[in-house]
Design an enzyme around this catalytic site. Structure first.
Site, mmCIF file in Angstrom:
data_model
loop_
_atom_site.group_PDB
_atom_site.id
_atom_site.type_symbol
_atom_site.label_atom_id
_atom_site.label_comp_id
_atom_site.label_asym_id
_atom_site.label_seq_id
_atom_site.Cartn_x
_atom_site.Cartn_y
_atom_site.Cartn_z
ATOM 1 N N LYS A 29 -32.414 -86.704 9.431
ATOM 2 C CA LYS A 29 -33.416 -87.623 9.784
ATOM 3 C C LYS A 29 -34.628 -86.870 10.507
ATOM 4 C CE LYS A 29 -33.997 -92.067 11.816
ATOM 5 N NZ LYS A 29 -33.242 -93.271 12.519
ATOM 6 N N CYS A 66 -33.908 -94.784 7.886
ATOM 7 C CA CYS A 66 -34.537 -95.968 8.666
ATOM 8 C C CYS A 66 -36.055 -95.552 9.149
ATOM 9 C CB CYS A 66 -33.516 -96.161 9.672
ATOM 10 S SG CYS A 66 -33.868 -97.473 10.382
ATOM 11 N N GLU A 79 -27.133 -96.454 7.666
ATOM 12 C CA GLU A 79 -27.243 -95.087 8.632
ATOM 13 C C GLU A 79 -26.072 -94.995 9.525
ATOM 14 O OE1 GLU A 79 -30.597 -93.803 11.971
ATOM 15 O OE2 GLU A 79 -30.596 -95.881 11.119
#
Length: 279
Positions: free
Chosen positions: A121, A159, A49
């Protein structure tokens, strides 16, 4: 070999710690790991990430945000093309609509260095919501891998996204054969990451490749624990607290052992699931 086959595709996860704020150093690090991956016959590498700029919520790092066609992304695409390895890597993507709140994104690059797209994200963890703008889409990318037209359909989570079962499920519904998960997960969440990695593979009848950051900082430890999970419960693990490149060959047999591609999707009784949605 069926068009939907994943047999023989080799995937790697690079468990590394980016140098926060030093894009040039991180590009050099990517090149070293991609070169090692190419030497092992890898088709696709997943990096952690926010890898290109380094994971940080500080304003000085967020200001390093770049568009998907910016110099850092183009340089990483050059690495992919040089070694004929597809790359999925986290980066901080510029947001023209809100310059001070960029996207926490992942760039998807094919083996010839062509940029396929980016995922943003959607589920921002705690203070990330103050630093980033959230994405709102779940694309599935057709990623070119080898001469002769072979490719793989890849969905991306970043994540915290993978902790929400609905996200990988939507990617599976969209036809993903592999879910790539760039991460910057920290102590004390080892158990949660391990459980999510394996569960998302099993429940969606597909492979999941998670590349976590490994880095010890004064206030936080990013523990690694990266791995490639197969839907039959097989796990290739990078272990904890040290940089490492691990590879796994995707197998149709693992998909078959889990019930077959899409079997859990077909067996759902969607008419009973309306309570999952707000009214």
């Amino acid at each position: 070999m069926a068009a939907s086959s994943v047999d023989g595709i080799v995937v790697a996860v690079a468990q590394v710690g980016a140098r926060v704020g030093d894009v040039a150093a991180n590009l050099d690090l990517a090149a070293r790991y991609v070169r090692r991956a190419a030497d092992r016959g890898v088709d696709l590498v997943v990096l952690p990430e926010c890898f290109l700029q380094g994971y940080s919520l500080s304003r000085s790092i967020l200001e390093l945000a770049e568009p998907i066609d910016g110099p850092a992304a183009n340089a990483l695409a050059g690495v992919a093309g040089e070694y004929s390895v597809a790359i999925i890597a986290g980066f901080i993507e510029a947001n023209p609509a809100q310059r001070h709140r960029p996207y926490n994104a992942a760039i998807v690059i094919g083996r010839r260095g062509q940029v396929v797209g980016a995922y943003r994200k959607t589920h921002l963890f705690e203070r990330e919501a103050e630093a980033f703008s959230a994405g709102d889409a779940y694309p599935v990318f057709d990623v070119p891998l080898r001469p002769g037209g072979r490719s793989i359909r890849v969905g991306v989570c970043i994540c915290y996204d993978v902790e929400f079962p609905e996200v990988p499920r939507l990617l599976a519904i969209g036809g993903a054969q592999l879910i790539a998960v760039p991460s910057a997960d920290m102590e004390p969440y080892r158990a949660q990451q391990a459980a999510n990695l394996m569960s998302r593979a099993i429940e969606n009848n597909l492979h999941v490749a998670l590349a976590n950051t490994v880095d010890r900082r004064s206030a936080v430890t990013f523990f690694g624990g990266s791995g490639i999970a197969a839907p039959d419960g097989t796990l290739t693990s990078a272990g904890y607290l040290r940089p490492r490149l691990v590879t796994a060959e995707l197998r149709d047999a693992a998909v078959t052992a889990s019930g077959g591609a899409g079997s859990n999707l077909r067996d759902r009784r969607v008419e009973t699931l309306e309570g999952l949605l707000p009214h």
